[in-house]
Design a protein around this motif. Structure first.
Motif, PDB file in Angstrom:
ATOM      1  N   THR A 173       0.835  -1.197   0.000  1.00 15.80           N
ATOM      2  CA  THR A 173       0.000   0.000   0.000  1.00 15.80           C
ATOM      3  C   THR A 173       0.869   1.245   0.000  1.00 15.80           C
ATOM      4  O   THR A 173       2.031   1.211   0.436  1.00 15.80           O
ATOM      5  CB  THR A 173      -0.962   0.015   1.211  1.00 15.80           C
ATOM      6  N   MET A 174       0.295   2.332  -0.503  1.00 16.37           N
ATOM      7  CA  MET A 174       0.981   3.612  -0.556  1.00 16.37           C
ATOM      8  C   MET A 174      -0.064   4.709  -0.402  1.00 16.37           C
ATOM      9  O   MET A 174      -1.123   4.641  -1.015  1.00 16.37           O
ATOM     10  CB  MET A 174       1.718   3.760  -1.900  1.00 16.37           C
ATOM     11  N   VAL A 183      -2.025   4.470   5.809  1.00 16.47           N
ATOM     12  CA  VAL A 183      -0.980   3.463   5.596  1.00 16.47           C
ATOM     13  C   VAL A 183      -0.529   2.871   6.927  1.00 16.47           C
ATOM     14  O   VAL A 183      -0.392   1.648   7.062  1.00 16.47           O
ATOM     15  CB  VAL A 183       0.214   4.083   4.834  1.00 16.47           C
ATOM     16  N   ALA A 196       4.645  -1.109   2.974  1.00 21.54           N
ATOM     17  CA  ALA A 196       3.777   0.065   3.024  1.00 21.54           C
ATOM     18  C   ALA A 196       4.624   1.325   2.926  1.00 21.54           C
ATOM     19  O   ALA A 196       5.710   1.399   3.515  1.00 21.54           O
ATOM     20  CB  ALA A 196       2.979   0.067   4.328  1.00 21.54           C
ATOM     21  N   ALA A 198       4.323   5.473   3.414  1.00 15.57           N
ATOM     22  CA  ALA A 198       3.538   6.598   3.925  1.00 15.57           C
ATOM     23  C   ALA A 198       4.208   7.900   3.524  1.00 15.57           C
ATOM     24  O   ALA A 198       5.320   8.187   3.968  1.00 15.57           O
ATOM     25  CB  ALA A 198       3.398   6.512   5.444  1.00 15.57           C
ATOM     26  N   VAL A 226       7.561  -0.393   6.874  1.00 16.81           N
ATOM     27  CA  VAL A 226       7.012   0.897   6.443  1.00 16.81           C
ATOM     28  C   VAL A 226       8.155   1.806   6.015  1.00 16.81           C
ATOM     29  O   VAL A 226       9.148   1.957   6.730  1.00 16.81           O
ATOM     30  CB  VAL A 226       6.207   1.564   7.570  1.00 16.81           C
TER      31      VAL A 226
END
Length: 298
Positions: A173-174, A183, A196, A198, A226
């Motif tokens: 995800t972004m 995120v 991920a 962020a 992350v």
């Protein structure tokens, strides 16, 4: 989705976000049934440096994503071909899935991803008609439950796998701004998330009944590495607060890579706004793609 090693059940994917995931929660009908065209009306000007990515070699366009209470509008871009393609869930800013977010999906598709951006505020308001950012925050953003976000992102991931040739073993995800906050939350929610990114997402802020936890609150619970991309000149997100979230995650044995661009303001990747900083945006994008691939999403 069947409960196989490569395609676990929904129950198996839920993280331990006590106080966040409390289904069943109230649903409402979709206010937005289709996406806006062009850029958000909430920007005071459209900058000349806006990036426009063509769809040559891609399958790109608006889609309807099955959600618990009806079809949710979204945008999908992916390479033309058989796949399966690694999946990136693109989490919007506060302004909706407008042309900037759609273009990001096409940029990701050019890099080999199935990029899906669900309109996560479709039930709370019609962002295509709203021009005042303060009213957007008051009337839409603050009234959107985090649990709804998590469920809708899960629905988008399931649709990407079942309907868009996405690879269930490679999901990342972004997100940008408020989407960057999402995120952090989603990384603590979804156990099979691989990576991920962020972009200047708030890690603090007010806690409410429907938005009970912050990025810092869940930092020790993230299930995926992350990459945190932030601006040192961001007047709304002190670097110290992001460092504290990172340190909390690291203390719990989690992985957070923090990159701070000293002179960059909030929104430095948003090429349609005066806050855009081309050098920092380009470097952050290259880092993001490298990070995703290094963690198995590529």
């Amino acid at each position: 989705m069947s409960n196989t090693p490569d395609c676990p059940s929904a129950d198996a994917l839920l993280g331990g976000l006590d106080g966040l995931l409390t289904p069943p929660f109230s649903r409402r009908g979709f206010v937005m049934t289709s996406l806006m065209t062009g850029l958000t009306l909430a920007t005071t000007s459209v900058e000349a440096q806006v990036i426009r990515t063509d769809a040559e070699g891609l399958e790109a366009g608006e889609v309807k994503i099955p959600a618990g209470d009806g079809p949710m509008p979204g945008y999908r871009a992916m390479p033309a071909g058989e796949g399966p393609f690694p999946v990136i869930l693109v989490i919007e800013e506060i302004f909706g899935v407008h042309e900037y977010i759609k273009d990001i999906c096409r940029r990701l598709a050019k890099a080999g991803y199935c990029a899906v951006a669900p309109e996560l505020y479709a039930r709370q308001g019609d962002l295509s008609t709203m021009t005042d950012a303060k009213l957007i925050i008051r009337d839409v953003i603050s009234k959107t439950p985090d649990a709804q976000w998590m469920a809708d992102l899960d629905a988008a991931a399931s649709w990407a796998v079942s309907g868009a040739r996405g690879d269930p073993a490679r999901i990342g995800t972004m997100g940008w701004c408020r989407g960057g906050r999402g995120v952090w939350l989603y990384a603590a929610h979804r156990r099979d998330l691989k990576a991920a990114v962020a972009w200047y997402g708030p890690v603090g802020g007010e806690r409410t009944e429907i938005q009970p936890r912050t990025g810092t609150d869940v930092a020790a619970e993230i299930n995926a590495p992350v990459l945190a991309l932030y601006g040192g000149a961001d007047t709304g997100i002190p670097v110290a607060t992001v460092e504290a979230a990172r340190d909390k995650a690291v203390a719990a044995g989690k992985s957070v890579e923090l990159v701070v661009y000293p002179e960059a303001p909030h929104g430095f990747h948003a090429d349609y706004r005066p806050s855009y900083r081309p050098a920092e945006a380009k470097d952050g994008w290259a880092r993001a793609l490298s990070f995703l691939k290094s963690h198995g999403v590529g």
